[in-house]
Design a protein around this motif. Structure first.
Motif, PDB file in Angstrom:
ATOM      1  N   LEU A 157     -12.427 -20.353  89.250  1.00  0.00           N
ATOM      2  CA  LEU A 157     -13.786 -19.489  88.588  1.00  0.00           C
ATOM      3  C   LEU A 157     -13.642 -17.651  89.077  1.00  0.00           C
ATOM      4  O   LEU A 157     -15.037 -17.241  88.853  1.00  0.00           O
ATOM      5  N   ASP A 158     -12.520 -17.508  90.220  1.00  0.00           N
ATOM      6  CA  ASP A 158     -12.932 -16.171  90.801  1.00  0.00           C
ATOM      7  C   ASP A 158     -11.851 -15.244  90.058  1.00  0.00           C
ATOM      8  O   ASP A 158     -10.625 -16.151  90.298  1.00  0.00           O
ATOM      9  N   ASN A 159     -11.530 -14.418  89.546  1.00  0.00           N
ATOM     10  CA  ASN A 159     -11.065 -13.221  88.671  1.00  0.00           C
ATOM     11  C   ASN A 159     -10.243 -13.051  89.666  1.00  0.00           C
ATOM     12  O   ASN A 159      -8.809 -12.093  89.290  1.00  0.00           O
ATOM     13  N   ARG A 160     -10.693 -12.979  91.276  1.00  0.00           N
ATOM     14  CA  ARG A 160      -9.557 -12.180  92.384  1.00  0.00           C
ATOM     15  C   ARG A 160      -8.518 -12.915  92.782  1.00  0.00           C
ATOM     16  O   ARG A 160      -8.114 -12.546  93.221  1.00  0.00           O
ATOM     17  N   TYR A 161      -8.708 -13.743  92.408  1.00  0.00           N
ATOM     18  CA  TYR A 161      -7.838 -15.372  92.706  1.00  0.00           C
ATOM     19  C   TYR A 161      -6.057 -14.994  91.550  1.00  0.00           C
ATOM     20  O   TYR A 161      -6.512 -14.985  90.560  1.00  0.00           O
ATOM     21  N   ARG A 162      -5.295 -15.445  93.286  1.00  0.00           N
ATOM     22  CA  ARG A 162      -4.442 -15.014  92.295  1.00  0.00           C
ATOM     23  C   ARG A 162      -2.874 -15.633  92.900  1.00  0.00           C
ATOM     24  O   ARG A 162      -3.378 -16.637  93.202  1.00  0.00           O
ATOM     25  N   PRO A 163      -2.238 -16.503  92.302  1.00  0.00           N
ATOM     26  CA  PRO A 163      -1.645 -15.356  90.855  1.00  0.00           C
ATOM     27  C   PRO A 163      -2.389 -16.161  89.563  1.00  0.00           C
ATOM     28  O   PRO A 163      -1.786 -14.738  89.126  1.00  0.00           O
ATOM     29  N   CYS A 164      -3.055 -16.865  89.241  1.00  0.00           N
ATOM     30  CA  CYS A 164      -3.961 -16.448  88.453  1.00  0.00           C
ATOM     31  C   CYS A 164      -4.979 -17.419  88.336  1.00  0.00           C
ATOM     32  O   CYS A 164      -5.146 -18.039  89.203  1.00  0.00           O
ATOM     33  N   ASN A 165      -6.268 -17.318  87.283  1.00  0.00           N
ATOM     34  CA  ASN A 165      -7.016 -18.263  87.605  1.00  0.00           C
ATOM     35  C   ASN A 165      -7.635 -18.377  85.999  1.00  0.00           C
ATOM     36  O   ASN A 165      -7.660 -18.260  85.175  1.00  0.00           O
ATOM     37  N   PHE A 166      -8.782 -19.044  86.251  1.00  0.00           N
ATOM     38  CA  PHE A 166      -9.465 -19.867  84.400  1.00  0.00           C
ATOM     39  C   PHE A 166      -9.992 -18.593  84.032  1.00  0.00           C
ATOM     40  O   PHE A 166     -10.589 -17.709  82.533  1.00  0.00           O
ATOM     41  N   VAL A 167     -10.576 -17.010  85.078  1.00  0.00           N
ATOM     42  CA  VAL A 167     -11.390 -16.062  84.304  1.00  0.00           C
ATOM     43  C   VAL A 167     -10.547 -15.116  83.865  1.00  0.00           C
ATOM     44  O   VAL A 167     -11.164 -14.848  82.577  1.00  0.00           O
ATOM     45  N   GLU A 168      -9.698 -14.707  83.974  1.00  0.00           N
ATOM     46  CA  GLU A 168      -8.634 -13.739  83.071  1.00  0.00           C
ATOM     47  C   GLU A 168      -8.492 -14.808  82.381  1.00  0.00           C
ATOM     48  O   GLU A 168      -8.355 -13.742  80.674  1.00  0.00           O
ATOM     49  N   ILE A 169      -8.087 -15.887  81.574  1.00  0.00           N
ATOM     50  CA  ILE A 169      -7.970 -16.576  80.302  1.00  0.00           C
ATOM     51  C   ILE A 169      -9.039 -16.252  79.478  1.00  0.00           C
ATOM     52  O   ILE A 169      -9.083 -17.210  78.172  1.00  0.00           O
TER      53      ILE A 169
END
Length: 177
Positions: A157-169
């Motif tokens: 739930l943190d858009n800064r988490y890489r390589p991907c996260n739930f927020v981006e989508i």
């Protein structure tokens, strides 16, 4: 390597918390307190918080209310995920899902197994998507809520988490509509 990309700006989400219990009150809801504190500490907004009895229709109705609320992005519940006759949270959640997030349960159980061994098998933690919202159902113990938040949700739930996260989508969850 997975981690937080500090060059990105954090996006706060509006998160609602539901405690499912026949016995907890606002004074004794330690699991709800754990989630609320962690949500706010992470920089998100606690959009709403309720206690609902272990009743399939009441849980479902609360989920539908929040799903219809444009100001709520995420729902996290605690309680009612066990095996007793009163434990109906997974059934309520699954009745509103458009898509289930199978990996959530798998990862939750892996984390839980490391702490409580085979006792994790008694949990039916679940997650899914409904009407552009993420829904997560955690067990009712404070330690399970800590595990679910600290090991999974705080990152996804943190858009800064890489390589991907739930927020981006999140904006793309309703592409089919």
């Amino acid at each position: 390597m997975p981690g937080i990309d500090t060059s990105r700006t954090f996006i706060p989400l509006n998160i609602a918390v539901m405690t499912v219990s026949d016995t907890r009150t606002s004074e004794t809801d330690t699991s709800g307190d754990v989630l609320a504190e962690r949500i706010e500490k992470a920089g998100h907004h606690l959009a709403d918080r309720v206690i609902v009895t272990d009743d399939l229709q009441m849980i479902r109705n609360q989920l539908r209310t929040w799903i219809a609320d444009a100001h709520i992005d995420i729902v996290i519940s605690t309680g009612g995920t066990g095996l007793t006759g009163r434990d109906v949270t997974p059934e309520a959640f699954k009745s509103v899902y458009e898509k289930e997030i199978d990996g959530f349960s798998a990862i939750f159980h892996r984390i839980s197994y490391e702490k409580i061994g085979t006792s994790t098998i008694q949990s039916r933690a679940t997650a899914g998507v409904a009407h552009g919202k993420y829904l997560f159902a955690l067990p009712g113990s404070p330690s399970a809520c800590k595990d679910g938040w600290d090991e999974i949700l705080q990152y996804q739930l943190d858009n800064r988490y890489r390589p991907c996260n739930f927020v981006e989508i999140l904006p793309r969850l309703q592409e089919h509509k």
